[in-house]
Design an enzyme around this catalytic site. Structure first.
Site, PDB file in Angstrom:
ATOM      1  N   HIS A   1     109.112  54.783 -84.130  1.00 56.31           N
ATOM      2  CA  HIS A   1     107.663  54.606 -84.276  1.00 56.31           C
ATOM      3  C   HIS A   1     107.376  53.513 -85.306  1.00 56.31           C
ATOM      4  CE1 HIS A   1     106.330  57.954 -81.839  1.00 56.31           C
ATOM      5  NE2 HIS A   1     107.006  58.837 -82.548  1.00 56.31           N
TER       6      HIS A   1
ATOM      7  N   HIS B   1     101.904  70.918 -81.368  1.00 54.08           N
ATOM      8  CA  HIS B   1     101.038  69.947 -80.693  1.00 54.08           C
ATOM      9  C   HIS B   1      99.792  70.600 -80.116  1.00 54.08           C
ATOM     10  CE1 HIS B   1     104.959  68.206 -81.056  1.00 54.08           C
ATOM     11  NE2 HIS B   1     104.490  67.025 -80.808  1.00 54.08           N
TER      12      HIS B   1
ATOM     13  N   HIS C   1     114.217  58.737 -83.944  1.00 49.88           N
ATOM     14  CA  HIS C   1     112.963  58.847 -83.190  1.00 49.88           C
ATOM     15  C   HIS C   1     111.793  58.387 -84.047  1.00 49.88           C
ATOM     16  CE1 HIS C   1     109.997  60.696 -80.422  1.00 49.88           C
ATOM     17  NE2 HIS C   1     109.323  60.839 -81.547  1.00 49.88           N
ATOM     18  N   GLU C   2     111.724  58.914 -85.273  1.00 50.10           N
ATOM     19  CA  GLU C   2     110.585  58.575 -86.149  1.00 50.10           C
ATOM     20  C   GLU C   2     110.652  57.109 -86.566  1.00 50.10           C
ATOM     21  OE1 GLU C   2     109.108  62.110 -85.456  1.00 50.10           O
ATOM     22  OE2 GLU C   2     108.116  60.402 -86.378  1.00 50.10           O
TER      23      GLU C   2
ATOM     24  N   GLU D   1     106.848  56.958 -77.963  1.00 52.11           N
ATOM     25  CA  GLU D   1     107.804  58.068 -78.141  1.00 52.11           C
ATOM     26  C   GLU D   1     109.206  57.686 -77.670  1.00 52.11           C
ATOM     27  OE1 GLU D   1     104.856  60.120 -79.905  1.00 52.11           O
ATOM     28  OE2 GLU D   1     107.017  60.435 -79.918  1.00 52.11           O
TER      29      GLU D   1
END
Ligand code: SLC
Ligand code: ZN
Length: 601
Positions: free
Chosen positions: A354, A483, A350-351, A378
């Protein structure tokens, strides 16, 4: 021949791009220093850089708005000026701007430093969220220990931030109105460039909700079998602390007590990762190799030198995983307190998704160095994980036994789709309600007198869960989630979890791995690994950054111009059929009755 006026404007833009890129690099470096080492000194430096950058952008903005950019013929010129014409939080006067930065930094510090005492050993009081509390929620099957961790974490995180959060809301709204938005919710939603965006999201949720209800009913039955029907009633909401996750946002950690066919091979590769001595670097090298197999970019050497891929000793830092662009076309980093478990293997992808986006759009002007919309950013890494997580791929990389039959085996397929559902279907109502709550807070429909009870009303309405103990307005449970206190919008993840299946379907067709008319090539078995055709198509979309409205980027990749849930529903259709049948045969009630837990104003 562009009129002289526009030629002059283009030159001015080039100057803006150069100046703002320098400030972006300086700001990112100061933010990184604080996030990776929380000290008063690093906070002061971060606030100083932020104040200087805000001062510069406010002055520059007065110059920028003198340009008659709405009259320009060149659409790209108009779009870049439009983005530069939104000043942002720098519109606040200097002391309010600093106060807003300080509130978010202080809440992030409290959250990241929060520690609780152990349930079994009350004198051991150094348990952090990562990795200790995450690990307890992953492995403990003691409801009292789970309740203790759930309640104590909220005391040490959210409850301590309630006052600061109220002030943050007021200042964020003030900044939004200075930018001619009615409130901070509208300011955040501008990134989707769709006036009916919230209706679009509501329609997507309506499409997926029936499948969620089926999954919820099945999980409730399996939890009732494990914990008894006093704790898990037949028709009530599910107690939040039993779902394997601090926020009940994904339920993959209760796979072992709920898997449809327990005698089939487990698809949780955590034990194998530990047995094979997986390290964080190996996990990220694996992710990198997946991208390069698609003819996408490797990480630059500086990535490996400057990233923080495991929790460092002897200092406080923000452990919440993040990817960083330093806006110089060369310096990209990830900060992750990596655990060698399956969910963090996918977080690593996932990271790195980015960072791959950062690299693909690095030639663009600064204002286009964003996702086509925040949901696109995302989705990238998760699309890779949809291939990596297939039993076929996990066997290829040696994390699953080479059991040839598993491929076509119906029961193994249901087990796999069930695990995927515990992450992807389960997450949607959580992501949706998180910003439904926050949008209403910014709009003043939810005020501080009922922050918490409105939160639990939405948690019950959308997720069908309830707190393990009564709640009050002394508590501030939304603030127990990173968040919320770090001011990171959340609807982006709802968008991502829908569009990633549209992206996956398009790339799988491109890779020849999926054919809607060939039942031998179902979407859930697709693995785009080593498909340069798929990689080139994805790269083409990523290079656009936010240079065009997101429907254009969506069209480049998928041929569609809108978000739609059919990708997700097609992917999960075998599971949907199985759940409906199983719930019918077990006579399980679908949905939930109101909770008996109370929330006292
Ligand atoms: C991994 C990240 C950093 Se962008 C994250 O915050 N995610 C990824 C999925 C949902 C959300 C969360 O953890 O709540
Ligand atoms: Zn992310």
């Amino acid at each position: 021949q562009i009129p002289d006026e526009e030629a002059r404007a283009r030159e001015y833009l080039d100057y803006l791009d150069e100046e703002f890129s320098k400030w972006a690099t300086k700001s990112s470096l100061a933010e990184w220093a604080y996030a990776s080492n929380i000290t008063e000194e690093n906070l002061a430096k971060k606030l100083a850089v932020s104040a200087e950058a805000a001062k510069f952008s406010k002055q520059q903005w007065l110059e920028t708005i003198k340009y008659p950019w709405t009259t320009y013929k060149d659409p790209d010129l108009r779009r870049q000026f439009q983005k530069h014409s939104v000043l942002g939080y720098a519109a606040l006067d200097a002391d309010k701007h600093e106060k807003l930065e300080q509130l978010v930094s202080d809440m992030s510090s409290i959250y990241s430093k929060a520690k609780i005492c152990d349930y079994k050993n009350p004198n051991k009081c150094d348990l952090s969220l990562e990795p200790e509390l995450v690990e307890i929620l992953r492995t403990s099957r003691d409801p009292d220990e789970l309740k203790h961790v759930w309640v104590e974490w909220r005391k040490m995180s959210g409850e301590k931030c309630r006052g600061m959060f109220e002030h943050y809301v007021a200042l964020s709204n003030e900044a939004a109105t200075l930018n001619n938005f009615t409130d901070n919710a509208e300011y955040w939603l501008k990134d989707y460039e769709s006036p009916d965006f919230r209706d679009q999201v509501a329609r997507l949720w309506d499409q997926v909700r029936p499948l969620y209800l089926q999954l919820h009913a099945y999980v409730r039955r399996k939890l009732r079998e494990t914990y008894g029907e006093k704790l898990v009633t037949a028709r009530g909401p599910i107690p939040a602390h039993l779902l394997g996750n601090m926020w009940s946002q994904t339920w993959n950690n209760i796979l072992d007590i709920s898997t449809p066919y327990p005698d089939k091979e487990a698809v949780d590769v955590t034990p194998q990762m530990k047995k094979q001595g997986y390290t964080p670097v190996k996990m990220f090298r694996l992710a990198e190799e997946f991208f390069t197999s698609l003819n996408l970019s490797a990480m630059p050497q500086s990535f490996w030198e400057r990233s923080i891929l495991q929790k460092p000793e002897g200092r406080e830092l923000i452990c919440h995983a993040s990817a960083w662009d330093f806006y110089d076309g060369k310096d990209f980093r990830i900060k992750q307190c990596t655990r060698t478990d399956m969910s963090h293997l996918f977080t690593a992808h996932h990271e790195m998704g980015h960072v791959q986006y950062f690299i693909q759009y690095r030639e663009r002007p600064l204002v286009y160095k964003e996702g086509a919309n925040p949901g696109f950013h995302e989705a990238v890494g998760d699309v890779m994980s949809l291939s990596v997580s297939t039993p076929k791929h996990l066997r290829e990389i040696g994390l699953l036994e080479d059991d040839a039959s598993a491929g076509e085996d119906y029961e193994a397929t249901i087990n796999y789709l069930y695990l995927q559902g515990l992450q992807k279907i389960v997450f949607l109502p959580y992501a949706y309600l998180t910003d439904l709550w926050r949008w209403d807070v910014f709009k003043g429909k939810i005020t501080s007198e009922n922050y918490n009870c409105e939160w639990w009303r939405l948690r019950e309405k959308y997720q069908g869960i309830e707190p393990p103990v009564d709640r009050t307005e002394e508590d501030f449970d939304p603030g127990a989630k990173y968040h919320i206190i770090a001011s990171v919008p959340y609807i982006r993840y709802f968008v991502s979890f829908v569009i990633q299946f549209q992206f996956h379907r398009a790339l799988c067709e491109k890779a020849g791995q999926f054919d809607p008319n060939d039942p031998k090539k179902p979407l859930h078995e697709c693995d785009i690994y080593r498909s340069t055709e798929a990689g080139n198509l994805l790269g083409k979309m990523l290079q656009m950054g936010s240079s065009r409205p997101w429907p254009d980027a969506m069209e480049v990749l998928t041929g569609q111009r809108d978000m739609d849930a059919t990708g997700l529903l097609d992917y999960f259709s075998p599971l949907a059929d199985w759940l409906e049948r199983d719930n019918r045969e077990s006579g399980e009630d679908i949905g939930w009755e109101p909770t008996e837990k109370r929330c006292v104003q």
